[in-house]
Design a protein around this motif. Structure first.
Motif, PDB file in Angstrom:
ATOM      1  N   THR A   1      -5.558  12.161 -11.448  1.00  0.00           N
ATOM      2  CA  THR A   1      -6.246  11.482 -12.535  1.00  0.00           C
ATOM      3  C   THR A   1      -6.068   9.993 -12.292  1.00  0.00           C
ATOM      4  OG1 THR A   1      -5.772  13.282 -14.063  1.00  0.00           O
ATOM      5  CG2 THR A   1      -6.342  11.150 -15.030  1.00  0.00           C
ATOM      6  N   GLY A   2      -7.165   9.242 -12.302  1.00  0.00           N
ATOM      7  CA  GLY A   2      -7.131   7.818 -11.978  1.00  0.00           C
ATOM      8  C   GLY A   2      -7.579   7.596 -10.556  1.00  0.00           C
ATOM      9  N   ASP A   3      -7.193   6.451  -9.982  1.00  0.00           N
ATOM     10  CA  ASP A   3      -7.560   6.112  -8.609  1.00  0.00           C
ATOM     11  C   ASP A   3      -6.570   6.734  -7.629  1.00  0.00           C
ATOM     12  OD1 ASP A   3      -9.582   4.567  -9.654  1.00  0.00           O
ATOM     13  OD2 ASP A   3      -8.604   2.657  -9.277  1.00  0.00           O
ATOM     14  N   LEU A   4      -7.065   7.031  -6.433  1.00  0.00           N
ATOM     15  CA  LEU A   4      -6.239   7.599  -5.371  1.00  0.00           C
ATOM     16  C   LEU A   4      -6.199   6.633  -4.197  1.00  0.00           C
ATOM     17  CD1 LEU A   4      -4.725   9.853  -3.804  1.00  0.00           C
ATOM     18  CD2 LEU A   4      -6.954  10.777  -3.198  1.00  0.00           C
ATOM     19  N   LEU A   5      -5.004   6.279  -3.767  1.00  0.00           N
ATOM     20  CA  LEU A   5      -4.802   5.524  -2.539  1.00  0.00           C
ATOM     21  C   LEU A   5      -4.031   6.436  -1.600  1.00  0.00           C
ATOM     22  CD1 LEU A   5      -4.764   3.085  -0.670  1.00  0.00           C
ATOM     23  CD2 LEU A   5      -2.798   2.216  -1.954  1.00  0.00           C
ATOM     24  N   LEU A   6      -4.693   6.901  -0.564  1.00  0.00           N
ATOM     25  CA  LEU A   6      -4.085   7.804   0.411  1.00  0.00           C
ATOM     26  C   LEU A   6      -3.823   7.034   1.690  1.00  0.00           C
ATOM     27  CD1 LEU A   6      -3.257  10.700   1.304  1.00  0.00           C
ATOM     28  CD2 LEU A   6      -5.611  10.968   2.111  1.00  0.00           C
ATOM     29  N   VAL A   7      -2.557   6.959   2.085  1.00  0.00           N
ATOM     30  CA  VAL A   7      -2.184   6.370   3.358  1.00  0.00           C
ATOM     31  C   VAL A   7      -1.984   7.555   4.290  1.00  0.00           C
ATOM     32  CG1 VAL A   7      -0.547   4.901   4.589  1.00  0.00           C
ATOM     33  CG2 VAL A   7      -1.071   4.442   2.175  1.00  0.00           C
ATOM     34  N   GLY A   8      -3.031   7.894   4.996  1.00  0.00           N
ATOM     35  CA  GLY A   8      -3.029   9.078   5.841  1.00  0.00           C
ATOM     36  C   GLY A   8      -4.453   9.564   6.033  1.00  0.00           C
TER      37      GLY A   8
ATOM     38  N   ILE B   1      -8.922   5.479   1.197  1.00  0.00           N
ATOM     39  CA  ILE B   1      -8.198   6.194   2.256  1.00  0.00           C
ATOM     40  C   ILE B   1      -7.900   5.217   3.389  1.00  0.00           C
ATOM     41  CG2 ILE B   1      -8.282   8.062   3.944  1.00  0.00           C
ATOM     42  CD1 ILE B   1     -10.207   9.503   1.981  1.00  0.00           C
ATOM     43  N   MET B   2      -6.616   4.979   3.588  1.00  0.00           N
ATOM     44  CA  MET B   2      -6.175   4.140   4.700  1.00  0.00           C
ATOM     45  C   MET B   2      -5.891   5.086   5.858  1.00  0.00           C
ATOM     46  SD  MET B   2      -6.357   1.210   3.315  1.00  0.00           S
ATOM     47  CE  MET B   2      -5.543   0.179   4.485  1.00  0.00           C
TER      48      MET B   2
END
Length: 134
Positions: A25-32, A48-49
């Motif tokens: 829920t909310g924003d997703l910052l994925l390092v992968g 997505i990084m």
């Protein structure tokens, strides 16, 4: 408290493998990376990084202003709110630093350079303010 959940940036440092679903829920910052067969979902934006080879669904609760951005964009499917964009029929090597967003005039998901977001989604500057102000 719901507003705090929805404005929250959920950070994960992992690889989403085939068969796995990461939902926030909310924003997703994925390092992968998101591998083929993997899926990420967020009620807000998805950043997505890494490489997006699977499925990304932003704005799962109907937010048409949501965006999907990735360091390397070669998805099997992009979804924003109820809009769906599948992978191109031609063979693609993917593209570096691109994003997907809904274009109201064309009534579909467009994929463009990451730099266009400053013009298309001016509200994203709130992401920076939240990072500085907690």
């Amino acid at each position: 408290m719901r507003w705090k959940e929805e404005s929250n940036i959920n950070v994960f440092n992992k690889v989403v493998r085939s068969g796995q679903v990461l939902t926030v829920t909310g924003d997703l910052l994925l390092v992968g990376d998101v591998n083929p067969g993997g899926k990420v979902e967020a009620s807000g934006n998805i950043y997505i990084m890494g490489r997006l080879h699977g499925i990304a669904h932003a704005g799962t609760e109907g937010d048409k202003e949501a965006i999907i951005a990735a360091s390397y964009l070669n998805p099997t499917q992009l979804r924003i709110a109820e809009y769906i964009s599948r992978a191109p029929d031609y063979e693609s090597d993917g593209v570096m630093m691109e994003c997907g967003y809904i274009d109201e005039k064309e009534d579909k998901i467009l994929v463009d350079r990451l730099q266009v977001l400053s013009r298309k989604r001016t509200s994203l500057s709130g992401f920076e303010r939240r990072m500085y102000n907690g």
